[in-house]
Design a protein around this motif. Structure first.
Motif, PDB file in Angstrom:
ATOM      1  N   HIS A 159       0.827  -1.201   0.000  1.00  0.00           N
ATOM      2  CA  HIS A 159       0.000   0.000   0.000  1.00  0.00           C
ATOM      3  C   HIS A 159       0.867   1.258   0.000  1.00  0.00           C
ATOM      4  CE1 HIS A 159      -4.132  -1.729   1.372  1.00  0.00           C
ATOM      5  NE2 HIS A 159      -3.505  -2.538   0.534  1.00  0.00           N
ATOM      6  N   ILE A 160       1.944   1.229   0.763  1.00  0.00           N
ATOM      7  CA  ILE A 160       2.857   2.377   0.767  1.00  0.00           C
ATOM      8  C   ILE A 160       3.414   2.608  -0.631  1.00  0.00           C
ATOM      9  CG2 ILE A 160       5.077   3.222   1.628  1.00  0.00           C
ATOM     10  CD1 ILE A 160       4.485   1.775   4.243  1.00  0.00           C
ATOM     11  N   ALA A 161       3.672   1.528  -1.362  1.00  0.00           N
ATOM     12  CA  ALA A 161       4.286   1.629  -2.685  1.00  0.00           C
ATOM     13  C   ALA A 161       3.440   2.457  -3.646  1.00  0.00           C
ATOM     14  CB  ALA A 161       4.531   0.232  -3.261  1.00  0.00           C
ATOM     15  N   PHE A 162       2.110   2.297  -3.597  1.00  0.00           N
ATOM     16  CA  PHE A 162       1.292   3.091  -4.524  1.00  0.00           C
ATOM     17  C   PHE A 162       0.768   4.373  -3.873  1.00  0.00           C
ATOM     18  CE2 PHE A 162      -1.957   0.147  -2.752  1.00  0.00           C
ATOM     19  CZ  PHE A 162      -2.907   1.047  -2.325  1.00  0.00           C
ATOM     20  N   GLN A 163       0.745   4.436  -2.542  1.00  0.00           N
ATOM     21  CA  GLN A 163       0.277   5.645  -1.885  1.00  0.00           C
ATOM     22  C   GLN A 163       1.268   6.800  -2.033  1.00  0.00           C
ATOM     23  OE1 GLN A 163      -0.467   3.732   1.988  1.00  0.00           O
ATOM     24  NE2 GLN A 163      -2.495   4.661   1.943  1.00  0.00           N
ATOM     25  N   ILE A 164       2.561   6.490  -2.051  1.00  0.00           N
ATOM     26  CA  ILE A 164       3.565   7.554  -2.146  1.00  0.00           C
ATOM     27  C   ILE A 164       3.342   8.392  -3.400  1.00  0.00           C
ATOM     28  CG2 ILE A 164       6.018   7.980  -2.569  1.00  0.00           C
ATOM     29  CD1 ILE A 164       6.680   5.781  -0.641  1.00  0.00           C
ATOM     30  N   SER A 165       3.011   7.758  -4.500  1.00  0.00           N
ATOM     31  CA  SER A 165       2.804   8.491  -5.750  1.00  0.00           C
ATOM     32  C   SER A 165       1.617   9.437  -5.649  1.00  0.00           C
ATOM     33  CB  SER A 165       2.600   7.507  -6.903  1.00  0.00           C
ATOM     34  OG  SER A 165       3.763   6.735  -7.120  1.00  0.00           O
ATOM     35  N   PHE A 166       0.503   8.959  -5.111  1.00  0.00           N
ATOM     36  CA  PHE A 166      -0.679   9.816  -4.972  1.00  0.00           C
ATOM     37  C   PHE A 166      -0.399  10.989  -4.042  1.00  0.00           C
ATOM     38  CE2 PHE A 166      -2.690   5.881  -6.422  1.00  0.00           C
ATOM     39  CZ  PHE A 166      -3.618   6.371  -7.323  1.00  0.00           C
ATOM     40  N   ILE A 167       0.282  10.718  -2.945  1.00  0.00           N
ATOM     41  CA  ILE A 167       0.578  11.787  -1.987  1.00  0.00           C
ATOM     42  C   ILE A 167       1.549  12.791  -2.591  1.00  0.00           C
ATOM     43  CG2 ILE A 167       1.702  12.278   0.219  1.00  0.00           C
ATOM     44  CD1 ILE A 167       0.528   9.655   1.249  1.00  0.00           C
ATOM     45  N   ALA A 168       2.597  12.305  -3.224  1.00  0.00           N
ATOM     46  CA  ALA A 168       3.599  13.200  -3.794  1.00  0.00           C
ATOM     47  C   ALA A 168       2.990  14.104  -4.863  1.00  0.00           C
ATOM     48  CB  ALA A 168       4.756  12.385  -4.382  1.00  0.00           C
ATOM     49  N   MET A 169       2.139  13.557  -5.716  1.00  0.00           N
ATOM     50  CA  MET A 169       1.532  14.365  -6.766  1.00  0.00           C
ATOM     51  C   MET A 169       0.559  15.394  -6.192  1.00  0.00           C
ATOM     52  SD  MET A 169       3.015  13.233  -9.452  1.00  0.00           S
ATOM     53  CE  MET A 169       2.065  13.946 -10.784  1.00  0.00           C
ATOM     54  N   THR A 170      -0.190  15.011  -5.150  1.00  0.00           N
ATOM     55  CA  THR A 170      -1.144  15.942  -4.539  1.00  0.00           C
ATOM     56  C   THR A 170      -0.425  17.066  -3.805  1.00  0.00           C
ATOM     57  OG1 THR A 170      -2.709  14.113  -4.266  1.00  0.00           O
ATOM     58  CG2 THR A 170      -3.123  16.112  -3.007  1.00  0.00           C
ATOM     59  N   VAL A 171       0.566  16.719  -2.988  1.00  0.00           N
ATOM     60  CA  VAL A 171       1.306  17.730  -2.239  1.00  0.00           C
ATOM     61  C   VAL A 171       2.122  18.600  -3.187  1.00  0.00           C
ATOM     62  CG1 VAL A 171       3.068  18.102  -0.466  1.00  0.00           C
ATOM     63  CG2 VAL A 171       1.384  16.277  -0.193  1.00  0.00           C
ATOM     64  N   ARG A 172       2.617  18.010  -4.247  1.00  0.00           N
ATOM     65  CA  ARG A 172       3.420  18.762  -5.218  1.00  0.00           C
ATOM     66  C   ARG A 172       2.606  19.892  -5.834  1.00  0.00           C
ATOM     67  NH1 ARG A 172       6.432  15.973 -10.414  1.00  0.00           N
ATOM     68  NH2 ARG A 172       7.679  17.787 -11.045  1.00  0.00           N
ATOM     69  N   ALA A 173       1.332  19.620  -6.126  1.00  0.00           N
ATOM     70  CA  ALA A 173       0.473  20.661  -6.690  1.00  0.00           C
ATOM     71  C   ALA A 173       0.306  21.821  -5.718  1.00  0.00           C
ATOM     72  CB  ALA A 173      -0.890  20.067  -7.042  1.00  0.00           C
ATOM     73  N   ARG A 174       0.296  21.533  -4.428  1.00  0.00           N
ATOM     74  CA  ARG A 174       0.191  22.587  -3.422  1.00  0.00           C
ATOM     75  C   ARG A 174       1.513  23.337  -3.261  1.00  0.00           C
ATOM     76  NH1 ARG A 174      -3.477  25.736  -0.522  1.00  0.00           N
ATOM     77  NH2 ARG A 174      -2.415  26.508   1.336  1.00  0.00           N
ATOM     78  N   VAL A 175       2.613  22.606  -3.274  1.00  0.00           N
ATOM     79  CA  VAL A 175       3.918  23.221  -3.032  1.00  0.00           C
ATOM     80  C   VAL A 175       4.331  24.114  -4.193  1.00  0.00           C
ATOM     81  CG1 VAL A 175       6.373  22.707  -2.639  1.00  0.00           C
ATOM     82  CG2 VAL A 175       4.620  21.333  -1.525  1.00  0.00           C
ATOM     83  N   ARG A 176       3.860  23.835  -5.399  1.00  0.00           N
ATOM     84  CA  ARG A 176       4.249  24.636  -6.565  1.00  0.00           C
ATOM     85  C   ARG A 176       3.876  26.108  -6.405  1.00  0.00           C
ATOM     86  NH1 ARG A 176       2.876  20.769 -11.796  1.00  0.00           N
ATOM     87  NH2 ARG A 176       4.927  19.739 -11.887  1.00  0.00           N
ATOM     88  N   GLY A 177       2.818  26.384  -5.676  1.00  0.00           N
ATOM     89  CA  GLY A 177       2.408  27.765  -5.480  1.00  0.00           C
ATOM     90  C   GLY A 177       2.986  28.396  -4.232  1.00  0.00           C
ATOM     91  N   PHE A 178       3.955  27.718  -3.615  1.00  0.00           N
ATOM     92  CA  PHE A 178       4.521  28.226  -2.366  1.00  0.00           C
ATOM     93  C   PHE A 178       5.534  29.332  -2.649  1.00  0.00           C
ATOM     94  CE2 PHE A 178       7.535  28.063   1.195  1.00  0.00           C
ATOM     95  CZ  PHE A 178       6.656  28.154   2.271  1.00  0.00           C
ATOM     96  N   ASP A 179       5.500  30.370  -1.823  1.00  0.00           N
ATOM     97  CA  ASP A 179       6.439  31.485  -1.942  1.00  0.00           C
ATOM     98  C   ASP A 179       7.679  31.173  -1.108  1.00  0.00           C
ATOM     99  OD1 ASP A 179       7.749  33.839  -2.283  1.00  0.00           O
ATOM    100  OD2 ASP A 179       6.236  35.107  -1.310  1.00  0.00           O
ATOM    101  N   TRP A 180       8.753  30.774  -1.793  1.00  0.00           N
ATOM    102  CA  TRP A 180       9.953  30.352  -1.080  1.00  0.00           C
ATOM    103  C   TRP A 180      10.689  31.525  -0.435  1.00  0.00           C
ATOM    104  CZ3 TRP A 180       9.902  25.427  -0.216  1.00  0.00           C
ATOM    105  CH2 TRP A 180       9.290  24.568  -1.140  1.00  0.00           C
ATOM    106  N   THR A 181      10.350  32.746  -0.790  1.00  0.00           N
ATOM    107  CA  THR A 181      10.994  33.891  -0.136  1.00  0.00           C
ATOM    108  C   THR A 181      10.605  33.984   1.340  1.00  0.00           C
ATOM    109  OG1 THR A 181       9.179  35.350  -0.833  1.00  0.00           O
ATOM    110  CG2 THR A 181      11.096  35.178  -2.296  1.00  0.00           C
ATOM    111  N   LEU A 182       9.495  33.355   1.718  1.00  0.00           N
ATOM    112  CA  LEU A 182       9.105  33.334   3.123  1.00  0.00           C
ATOM    113  C   LEU A 182      10.123  32.560   3.951  1.00  0.00           C
ATOM    114  CD1 LEU A 182       5.263  32.686   2.736  1.00  0.00           C
ATOM    115  CD2 LEU A 182       6.405  34.851   3.250  1.00  0.00           C
ATOM    116  N   GLU A 183      10.648  31.483   3.372  1.00  0.00           N
ATOM    117  CA  GLU A 183      11.689  30.732   4.066  1.00  0.00           C
ATOM    118  C   GLU A 183      12.955  31.577   4.206  1.00  0.00           C
ATOM    119  OE1 GLU A 183      12.493  27.013   2.237  1.00  0.00           O
ATOM    120  OE2 GLU A 183      10.878  25.989   3.305  1.00  0.00           O
ATOM    121  N   ASP A 184      13.312  32.283   3.141  1.00  0.00           N
ATOM    122  CA  ASP A 184      14.505  33.138   3.203  1.00  0.00           C
ATOM    123  C   ASP A 184      14.342  34.217   4.273  1.00  0.00           C
ATOM    124  OD1 ASP A 184      15.535  31.649   1.120  1.00  0.00           O
ATOM    125  OD2 ASP A 184      14.772  33.019  -0.428  1.00  0.00           O
TER     126      ASP A 184
END
Length: 281
Positions: A159-184
Motif C-alpha cells: 500500500h505504501i508503494a502506490f500511496q507515495i505516488s498519490f501523496i507526492a503528486m497531490t502535495v506537489r500541486a500545493r507546493v508549486r504555489g509556495f512562496d519560497w521567499t518566506l523561508e529566506d
C-alpha cells in the motif's frame, strides 16, 4: 447617432436570439451533468438504502422491508468486524508512512534541481498508470524472491508503494504555489532551517497534506486487487466482502460501508468549515 445605433443593436431580434441560445446550452449541460452524477452516486444510494433492508435469506440483494436491527447490531459478525479493523489499521499505518515520504519527495522535486529529476518524475507516475494486476503480481514476485511470508507486513508495504505516488503528486500541486521567499525571510531573522520548515513551510502546505492523506487513506481502505496478491491468509474488509458474495451477504456489510461514508463526509465538512473559518479570520 452612435448611442442610438448601440441601443438599436442591443434591442434587435438577432441580439435576442444570440442571448437566448446559451440558456439552452446551460440547461443541456446541467441535465447531462446531473445524469452523470446520478450514475456515479446511484450505487452509493443503493448501499445506504440496503443497510436498512430486512433480507429474507443470506443474501441482501432484494428489498424485503425496512428495519433498524442492522444498525442496532453492526458488529454481529466478528469476522466482518475484524476484517474492517484490520483494513483501518493497514490504512492508518501505510498512510502515515507514505505521507512523510511522499511529502518529502514532493518538496524535493519542486524546490531542488538535480540530475535525473525527469527520471524520478517518470517513476513517480508509473504506479498511477500501471494496471493494479501488474503491480500486485510484481510485488508478490518480489516478496517471494525475498522469501517473505505474505501477510500484514507485505500488505502495508504494498500500500505504501502506490500511496507515495498519490501523496507526492497531490502535495506537489500545493507546493508549486509556495512562496519560497518566506523561508529566506525566516532564516534571515535567525530561524534555523528545521524551525523554518516546521513554523513556516509546513503550516502553509498543510491543506495539501491533509487532502493527500484523506485520498491515500481512502485508496488503501478500498484496495482489493493489490491486497489480494500480497495478503496471504490475511483478510481485509474488501477481501471479506469478495469472499462473502459467494456464501452470504449480510446487511451489516452495507451498515459498515455506510458508517465509513458518513464519517468521511463529516470529516470533510469539518475540514471545509475549519478552512473557511481561518480564511474569514
Amino acid at each position: 447617432m452612435t448611442g442610438a445605433a448601440v441601443e438599436a443593436a442591443i434591442n434587435s431580434p438577432e441580439r435576442r436570439v444570440v442571448k437566448g441560445s446559451p440558456k439552452w446550452g446551460d440547461l443541456t449541460l446541467r441535465i447531462v451533468a446531473g445524469l452523470v452524477l446520478l450514475y456515479l452516486f446511484l450505487p452509493i444510494f443503493v448501499i445506504v438504502l440496503f443497510s436498512f433492508n430486512n433480507p429474507a435469506g443470506k443474501f441482501n440483494y432484494t428489498w424485503q422491508g425496512f428495519t433498524l436491527d442492522n444498525w442496532a447490531h453492526p458488529f454481529k459478525y466478528p469476522a466482518l468486524a475484524e476484517a474492517l479493523k484490520l483494513s483501518l489499521n493497514v490504512a492508518a499505518v501505510s498512510t502515515a508512512i507514505a505521507l512523510v515520504l511522499g511529502t518529502l519527495v514532493a518538496i524535493a522535486l519542486v524546490r531542488q534541481r538535480f540530475r535525473g529529476q525527469k527520471a524520478v518524475d517518470t517513476f513517480l507516475v508509473l504506479p498511477l498508470t500501471a494496471p493494479e494486476v501488474v503491480m500486485g503480481a510484481s510485488l508478490l514476485t518480489l516478496f517471494l524472491d525475498l522469501h517473505w511470508a505474505t501477510g500484514y507486513a507485505t500488505i502495508v508495504i504494498a500500500h505504501i508503494a502506490f500511496q507515495i505516488s498519490f501523496i507526492a503528486m497531490t502535495v506537489r500541486a500545493r507546493v508549486r504555489g509556495f512562496d519560497w521567499t518566506l523561508e529566506d525571510a525566516s532564516m534571515d531573522l535567525g530561524a534555523s532551517p528545521t524551525r523554518t520548515f516546521f513554523k513556516v513551510t509546513l503550516p502553509l502546505i498543510v491543506p495539501g497534506i491533509v487532502a493527500a492523506a484523506m485520498l491515500s487513506f481512502a485508496l488503501s481502505l478500498d484496495d482489493f486487487i493489490v491486497t489480494y496478491f500480497v495478503s496471504g491468509s490475511t483478510v481485509t474488509y474488501p477481501l471479506f466482502v469478495n469472499a462473502a458474495v459467494k456464501a452470504a451477504v449480510p446487511p451489516q456489510i452495507n451498515v459498515l460501508a455506510t458508517a465509513i461514508l458518513v464519517i468521511s463526509l463529516l470529516l470533510l465538512m469539518a475540514g471545509t468549515l475549519y478552512r473557511r473559518k481561518r480564511i474569514d479570520v
